[in-house]
Design a protein around this motif. Structure first.
Motif, short mmCIF file in Angstrom:
data_model
loop_
_atom_site.label_atom_id
_atom_site.label_comp_id
_atom_site.label_asym_id
_atom_site.label_seq_id
_atom_site.Cartn_x
_atom_site.Cartn_y
_atom_site.Cartn_z
N GLY A 231 0.82 -1.21 0.00
CA GLY A 231 0.00 0.00 0.00
C GLY A 231 0.85 1.25 0.00
N VAL A 232 1.75 1.38 -0.97
CA VAL A 232 2.60 2.56 -1.05
C VAL A 232 1.81 3.74 -1.64
CG1 VAL A 232 4.66 3.55 -2.12
CG2 VAL A 232 4.73 1.22 -1.18
N THR A 233 1.16 3.51 -2.79
CA THR A 233 0.42 4.60 -3.43
C THR A 233 -0.98 4.73 -2.84
OG1 THR A 233 -0.55 3.26 -5.20
CG2 THR A 233 1.65 4.14 -5.57
N ALA A 234 -1.53 3.60 -2.40
CA ALA A 234 -2.86 3.54 -1.79
C ALA A 234 -2.94 2.17 -1.13
CB ALA A 234 -3.95 3.70 -2.85
N ASN B 136 4.08 6.60 3.64
CA ASN B 136 3.26 6.58 2.43
C ASN B 136 1.80 6.32 2.81
OD1 ASN B 136 3.22 3.68 2.79
ND2 ASN B 136 5.29 3.68 1.92
N ALA B 137 1.02 5.71 1.91
CA ALA B 137 -0.41 5.56 2.19
C ALA B 137 -0.67 4.72 3.42
CB ALA B 137 -1.13 4.96 0.98
N ILE B 138 0.22 3.76 3.74
CA ILE B 138 -0.02 2.83 4.85
C ILE B 138 1.03 2.93 5.95
CG2 ILE B 138 -0.02 0.35 5.42
CD1 ILE B 138 -2.67 1.35 4.29
N GLU B 139 2.30 2.90 5.58
CA GLU B 139 3.35 2.89 6.60
C GLU B 139 3.71 4.31 7.01
OE1 GLU B 139 4.62 0.17 7.97
OE2 GLU B 139 3.69 -1.30 6.65
N ALA B 140 3.96 4.51 8.30
CA ALA B 140 4.33 5.82 8.81
C ALA B 140 5.78 6.17 8.50
CB ALA B 140 4.10 5.88 10.32
#
Lengths: 313, 313, 313
Positions: C35-38, C294-298
């Motif tokens: 989930g880098v972009t979403a 990113n979208a998921i990881e802080a």
């Protein structure tokens, strides 16, 4: 109620059986287990043609502990498989949580497919899946394919810690399936890899398929052992009988050897639904602690008897 | 986006309501709850014709705590139902986690279907589901069916520990639904069963359906009690009004009796979508601690008022 | 395998990337992230026409940590979205767990859509979703819509504790997207709201879309800060380049200001499948502790580089 739009296949398997475990320290127990021949599951998968021989695909699979309404794989929701990949003339590359090469290959050799009360995994190997993994499979060259699986350790400041690598070369042609593989898992310091090297295969004689494999292991503590598997599957009509013998040879001074012998029977009510029965027994020597389990449960004793039903959808 | 291949039905229910709970020790609260009339859920089920009158089927159902994005049933992923079964001229036999007979039968008698702020389960009974269960339902003989539900205790060395057994005989014919059932759950030693015996039914007068049930309970500590339910459902057009009165008679020296009175209203926007409202009130005597809950939440006080929307798919 | 009956759409996204995080206290790490972009997800949604311009709908969405087979959103099964709603001439009203207005609006303004290694949420804002929420969206009046989101605190005896309220006014017309919003979240005593007020929008110049936003924050401790975002998206053929600069201005005596600069690239293999790369860098001042996620990881450090593949289904 599901719609008919395009690209997702919903599939799964519900396998519930009654298992009698005996020979364990707590005494015998009759249990209902979810996933005796293969883990109960609910999955979602799909494929997209990108043109020019390229395609994208994904697979998401959840393990169902249907006996208690929970999850298998230690409570992981998508614990069976979760990956996305691309396929082209270069082969296939997948990213995510995936089976390691040992599981894919031993599962093909083992007459019990790593399930029933005779699963080869009662004796051979380690965790079936790898996290954070890049898995490459080559195209087939005259029946020969290569697998490379690389699992990131993700440890800040130490890229080799907990890292794992699997390599396999597999030949499929006519009656022959044959494979050689090596897999290693570094410990938390990035050293002392747990290593396994396996050679094995199956030969379809028509009336029966024979199975043979041999692997050598070195664990994180440097202890050597090896395993030998001999097995057979005999189909007749809607039925099949399977049997295997596995010998574990502990090369350490403790000499904790063990033997597993197992027989099984399946009866197909249809292509999707079967009844099954199996029995496995382990002879532990010098304090070895192997237990007779199946595709999901590790078992509690040195004997196990199972009957049940498995329904694919 | 889902495909049109064959055998899985994806279905569910989303029920979200605003519930005002009062009379509890912490004071009043306005809450959003997921599953007031019936638990919000996502399910997967299917059926396979095996020929010769035999078929296989499965059902997997997850409870959705849509108010907070989590799971109902104490965090169990497939906590509502998870079973596989076979159906033939012999009847139906299912293996896995399932509703117990009491839930199936009391849910049919109760005008609130064990939901709304008047759920009979606020007063009557115990856990709705059984793990590790073999559930047999007989064919119908002139409207009469028998249910036998056997739940394994799975305790090594003590096969009667935690075991449970439910038996029911049910008649359905014309305006009549009538059932008698007995259920017992052994404790961890295999003794002192928690027992319930219930007789009840409904009669459809055309303009209204009346409901009546009576059950006697003996808990693990040997304390006796009984419950009497009287209820009515009056449909008119797209609407229905329900009401019930339940009296709990504690036969122990503590004499912790209680009465629940509840009224409800539903309005169908379609066959799949309804608006609802309900109010329930419990009069606890001598320190009884019953609370007004609904299909999912146990409630916190002796009064509850709910309005909401339920959408089936 | 899924059936073709009616009303459920199964959909989702699998995004897996390799992320190199650096500048953190534990050192650099190469990770696989889901989930880098979403965020990777599996969802179920549907719609029912109730006649007279009224319709019912629902959406249930689970976040997939495909790198490890688990769940995103802190382990919540239906942690992304879970709501039911009605739509009519009055607008739309949804009940359940939902995105807050800030997430919806900032996600539209941010060239990175709150994803990639340049997510605006690395610097701006708070939790993306609200529990126990009634979300109203007005019909469009000449391109203008209003959002009101009210999240119940559900605290017995104190209805203002943990309560939240979001209000937004948004204009969409021709090349213009513009919005002003205010959001406040009470603390556990019902006071000292964490508040954010934002004005921002995008303008499509044809060859590029520019983005601009400004927000002021006051946290529970009364500390003031503000953020300014400037961004651009330049599409060409199947590709797009995005860039943004965000300045965080801490108005407290600690003066923990920060700047984030990020660039990204996407290449569409199809409408459903894309390859991507992005780089983000944060300059923390006076002990500020923002991390490039990113979208998921802080994220763990002040720099992040990602490449990967995202496949919608």
């Amino acid at each position: 109620v599901s719609a008919a739009q395009s690209a997702v296949t919903v599939y799964g398997l519900m396998d519930l059986g009654l298992v009698h475990e005996s020979g364990g320290p707590g005494g015998s127990a009759l249990k209902m287990e979810s996933g005796v021949t293969a883990g109960s599951r609910l999955g979602f998968k799909g494929n997209e043609d990108l043109g020019g021989g390229l395609s994208a695909h994904f697979q998401i699979e959840s393990g169902i502990a249907a006996d208690v309404g929970g999850l298998n794989q230690g409570g992981l929701m998508y614990g069976r498989q979760a990956y996305v990949g691309l396929k082209g003339s270069f082969g296939t590359i997948n990213l995510g949580r995936q089976y390691n090469p040992l599981t894919n290959i031993l599962g093909t050799i083992d007459p019990f497919g790593e399930g029933h009360e005779g699963a080869a995994t009662n004796i051979v190997g380690y965790a079936s899946r790898m996290n954070n993994t890049i898995y490459y499979t080559s195209p087939s060259f005259g029946g020969m394919t290569a697998d490379v699986a690389y699992g990131l350790g993700e440890t800040p400041g130490n890229s080799s810690a907990n890292r794992q690598l699997g390599l396999a070369l597999t030949y499929v042609g006519g009656p022959i399936y044959a494979s050689v593989l090596h897999h290693r898992i570094n410990d938390a310091t990035g050293n002392n890899p747990n290593k396994i090297t396996l050679i094995g295969g199956t030969y379809n004689f028509g009336f029966a398929t024979g199975a043979l494999s041999y692997n050598v292991n070195k664990d994180n503590a440097g202890i050597d052992s090896n395993d030998t598997l001999v097995g057979v599957t005999i189909p007749f009509g809607a039925s099949a009988v399977m049997a295997s013998y596995i010998r574990h040879n502990d090369k350490s001074p403790l000499n904790r050897d063990a033997d597993q012998f197992a027989v099984g029977y399946t009866y197909n009510l249809s292509k999707r639904t079967m009844l099954y029965g199996s029995y496995g027994s382990i002879n532990n020597k010098n304090g070895a602690t192997f237990t007779v389990g199946n595709a999901i449960e590790a078992g509690t004793g040195d004997r196990g008897l199972a009957i049940g039903v498995a329904h694919r959808f």
